[in-house]
Scaffold this motif. Sequence first.
Motif, PDB file in Angstrom:
ATOM      1  N   GLY A 273     101.670 -46.078  25.186  1.00  0.00           N
ATOM      2  CA  GLY A 273     100.596 -46.670  25.763  1.00  0.00           C
ATOM      3  C   GLY A 273      99.192 -45.473  26.208  1.00  0.00           C
ATOM      4  O   GLY A 273      99.855 -44.542  26.267  1.00  0.00           O
ATOM      5  N   PHE A 274      98.190 -46.137  26.016  1.00  0.00           N
ATOM      6  CA  PHE A 274      96.992 -45.058  25.972  1.00  0.00           C
ATOM      7  C   PHE A 274      96.024 -45.608  26.946  1.00  0.00           C
ATOM      8  O   PHE A 274      95.552 -46.691  26.636  1.00  0.00           O
ATOM      9  CB  PHE A 274      96.606 -44.730  24.693  1.00  0.00           C
ATOM     10  N   GLU A 280      84.924 -41.132  26.755  1.00  0.00           N
ATOM     11  CA  GLU A 280      85.014 -40.191  27.965  1.00  0.00           C
ATOM     12  C   GLU A 280      86.272 -40.566  28.789  1.00  0.00           C
ATOM     13  O   GLU A 280      86.929 -39.680  29.280  1.00  0.00           O
ATOM     14  CB  GLU A 280      83.812 -40.296  28.875  1.00  0.00           C
ATOM     15  N   GLU A 281      86.370 -41.744  29.043  1.00  0.00           N
ATOM     16  CA  GLU A 281      87.676 -42.154  29.800  1.00  0.00           C
ATOM     17  C   GLU A 281      89.089 -41.872  29.003  1.00  0.00           C
ATOM     18  O   GLU A 281      89.731 -41.333  29.649  1.00  0.00           O
ATOM     19  CB  GLU A 281      87.799 -43.769  29.977  1.00  0.00           C
ATOM     20  N   ARG A 282      88.753 -41.690  27.681  1.00  0.00           N
ATOM     21  CA  ARG A 282      90.142 -41.492  27.014  1.00  0.00           C
ATOM     22  C   ARG A 282      90.234 -40.009  26.930  1.00  0.00           C
ATOM     23  O   ARG A 282      91.451 -39.442  27.032  1.00  0.00           O
ATOM     24  CB  ARG A 282      90.136 -41.986  25.718  1.00  0.00           C
ATOM     25  N   VAL A 283      89.285 -39.188  26.716  1.00  0.00           N
ATOM     26  CA  VAL A 283      89.341 -37.804  26.988  1.00  0.00           C
ATOM     27  C   VAL A 283      90.030 -37.292  28.401  1.00  0.00           C
ATOM     28  O   VAL A 283      90.660 -36.578  28.526  1.00  0.00           O
ATOM     29  CB  VAL A 283      88.327 -37.049  26.831  1.00  0.00           C
ATOM     30  N   GLU A 284      89.486 -37.941  29.438  1.00  0.00           N
ATOM     31  CA  GLU A 284      89.866 -37.634  30.890  1.00  0.00           C
ATOM     32  C   GLU A 284      91.396 -37.902  30.974  1.00  0.00           C
ATOM     33  O   GLU A 284      92.150 -37.089  31.400  1.00  0.00           O
ATOM     34  CB  GLU A 284      88.927 -38.469  31.899  1.00  0.00           C
ATOM     35  N   TYR A 285      91.682 -39.010  30.393  1.00  0.00           N
ATOM     36  CA  TYR A 285      93.190 -39.439  30.499  1.00  0.00           C
ATOM     37  C   TYR A 285      94.154 -38.611  29.937  1.00  0.00           C
ATOM     38  O   TYR A 285      94.988 -38.053  30.344  1.00  0.00           O
ATOM     39  CB  TYR A 285      93.161 -40.887  29.691  1.00  0.00           C
ATOM     40  N   VAL A 286      93.645 -38.043  28.438  1.00  0.00           N
ATOM     41  CA  VAL A 286      94.397 -37.018  27.925  1.00  0.00           C
ATOM     42  C   VAL A 286      94.845 -35.765  28.665  1.00  0.00           C
ATOM     43  O   VAL A 286      95.781 -35.363  28.769  1.00  0.00           O
ATOM     44  CB  VAL A 286      93.794 -36.551  26.471  1.00  0.00           C
ATOM     45  N   GLU A 288      93.900 -35.282  32.171  1.00  0.00           N
ATOM     46  CA  GLU A 288      94.253 -35.479  33.369  1.00  0.00           C
ATOM     47  C   GLU A 288      95.636 -35.959  33.602  1.00  0.00           C
ATOM     48  O   GLU A 288      96.254 -35.735  34.714  1.00  0.00           O
ATOM     49  CB  GLU A 288      93.302 -36.363  34.382  1.00  0.00           C
ATOM     50  N   SER A 289      96.135 -37.060  32.901  1.00  0.00           N
ATOM     51  CA  SER A 289      97.567 -37.377  32.847  1.00  0.00           C
ATOM     52  C   SER A 289      98.454 -36.314  32.213  1.00  0.00           C
ATOM     53  O   SER A 289      99.847 -36.436  32.466  1.00  0.00           O
ATOM     54  CB  SER A 289      97.956 -38.863  31.903  1.00  0.00           C
ATOM     55  N   GLY A 290      98.119 -35.261  31.423  1.00  0.00           N
ATOM     56  CA  GLY A 290      99.029 -34.503  30.792  1.00  0.00           C
ATOM     57  C   GLY A 290      99.632 -35.145  29.428  1.00  0.00           C
ATOM     58  O   GLY A 290     100.297 -34.470  28.732  1.00  0.00           O
ATOM     59  N   PHE A 291      99.001 -36.029  28.974  1.00  0.00           N
ATOM     60  CA  PHE A 291      99.426 -36.581  27.754  1.00  0.00           C
ATOM     61  C   PHE A 291      99.070 -35.700  26.723  1.00  0.00           C
ATOM     62  O   PHE A 291      99.850 -35.638  25.591  1.00  0.00           O
ATOM     63  CB  PHE A 291      98.394 -37.847  27.570  1.00  0.00           C
ATOM     64  N   GLY A 292      98.123 -34.876  26.974  1.00  0.00           N
ATOM     65  CA  GLY A 292      97.892 -34.062  25.738  1.00  0.00           C
ATOM     66  C   GLY A 292      96.692 -32.754  26.250  1.00  0.00           C
ATOM     67  O   GLY A 292      96.594 -32.778  27.462  1.00  0.00           O
ATOM     68  N   THR A 293      96.107 -32.195  25.412  1.00  0.00           N
ATOM     69  CA  THR A 293      95.352 -31.016  25.807  1.00  0.00           C
ATOM     70  C   THR A 293      94.038 -31.243  24.749  1.00  0.00           C
ATOM     71  O   THR A 293      94.227 -30.919  23.554  1.00  0.00           O
ATOM     72  CB  THR A 293      96.020 -29.542  25.525  1.00  0.00           C
ATOM     73  N   VAL A 294      92.879 -31.278  25.347  1.00  0.00           N
ATOM     74  CA  VAL A 294      91.707 -31.242  24.658  1.00  0.00           C
ATOM     75  C   VAL A 294      90.958 -30.200  25.492  1.00  0.00           C
ATOM     76  O   VAL A 294      90.422 -30.311  26.564  1.00  0.00           O
ATOM     77  CB  VAL A 294      90.771 -32.472  24.381  1.00  0.00           C
ATOM     78  N   GLY A 295      90.969 -28.927  24.838  1.00  0.00           N
ATOM     79  CA  GLY A 295      90.254 -27.944  25.655  1.00  0.00           C
ATOM     80  C   GLY A 295      90.451 -26.530  25.071  1.00  0.00           C
ATOM     81  O   GLY A 295      90.166 -26.329  23.743  1.00  0.00           O
TER      82      GLY A 295
END
Length: 384
Positions: A273-274, A280-286, A288-295
């Motif tokens: 699930g995602f 913007e919400e999706r990047v934040e989810y990635v 903040e949740s630890g699902f991934g890293t955009v950075g």
Amino acid sequence: MHAGLRFGIFMAPQHKPEGNPTLALQRDLALIQHIDALGFDEAWIGEHHSAGSEIIASPEVFIAAAAERTQRIRLGTGVVSVPYHHPYMIAERLTLLDHLTRGRVMLGVGPGALPTDAWMLGIDPVLQRERLQEGLDAILALLRSEEPVTINSEWFTMREAALHLRPYTDPHFEVAVAAVASPTGWSLAGRYGIGLLGVAATTEAGFETLATNWEITEAQAREHSTSVDRRDLRLVGIVHIAETKAQAIKDVRFGLDHYVDYFQQTAAFPQLGFAGSTFEERVEYVNESGFGTVGTVEDAVEQIRRLEEASGGFGCFLLVAHEWANLEATNRSYELFARYVMPQFQGSNRETLASEARARELRQPLFDRHQQALDEASARHARH
């Protein structure tokens, strides 16, 4: 093979269906060449037959092509969907690849991820995990037994079957089983004493059960008198990095929304699930949740440290091969990862950092002494 943590990619792959599939497959091959040159250790290639994005139907055929274009990277099926194939043929194909690659191939197996694949083949999803175990029984018997193997299953038969060739790797190529949401994969890894691909390690459910699932693996190993090693545990995560976080976020406007929409609207695959309906919400989810890293590099290091702590240790981190960014930015992300993230977990820069530290410590006294020598030489020249 590198000391310390190993690194690789997990390539489903993920492509926009409106693009040219021939070119997409060529990009996939080029990516493996790129990371081979950068020093990545492994690449795992998926098998899928529907839904438009994951377009490699035979990881074995793809691996054969990739092997001819690379020098040292190990290549695995990530994964062969065992219920879709006769187990004897899986063992035979991988044995052939083991010879063709001179021991660089690995067999990853799973029950089959996309329900639309199983639906087309007339396979009830309820039966897939049971058939995975039956098929894995047969494959490992062929690889490990000195005697011909006879099995009469509901869905396949083997009569005094033996491999036509023994594997190139002694005693056989590495075998690993995928684990997504259920404990099935973790249990099978312990039962057979094989490796494990933690595909959903960074999802909320997967992350929270990392330590307890490994306990399942160890318990099954004790029960079946096998052995397991955390070095054979691979965890999968999503990473895109750039020189700055702002640049990384700008990069993933290219393809993040397609990736999310695929899992939210197309693939009937509830395990991944995602959250989020806007970019913007999706990047934040990635992030903040630890699902991934955009950075940045530092963000990627933090993600891996977090997995190390939660799991109790593992052997290899596999980056999901996505196309969140365009080709140039994607290749740059892998380059930054190899240059600055991997050394922190492999120790390859330990000596250069220590050498720099020693030089800094000695700089002033050596500088002063060298300056004194220059001054004395100048004075002697002036006297003559």
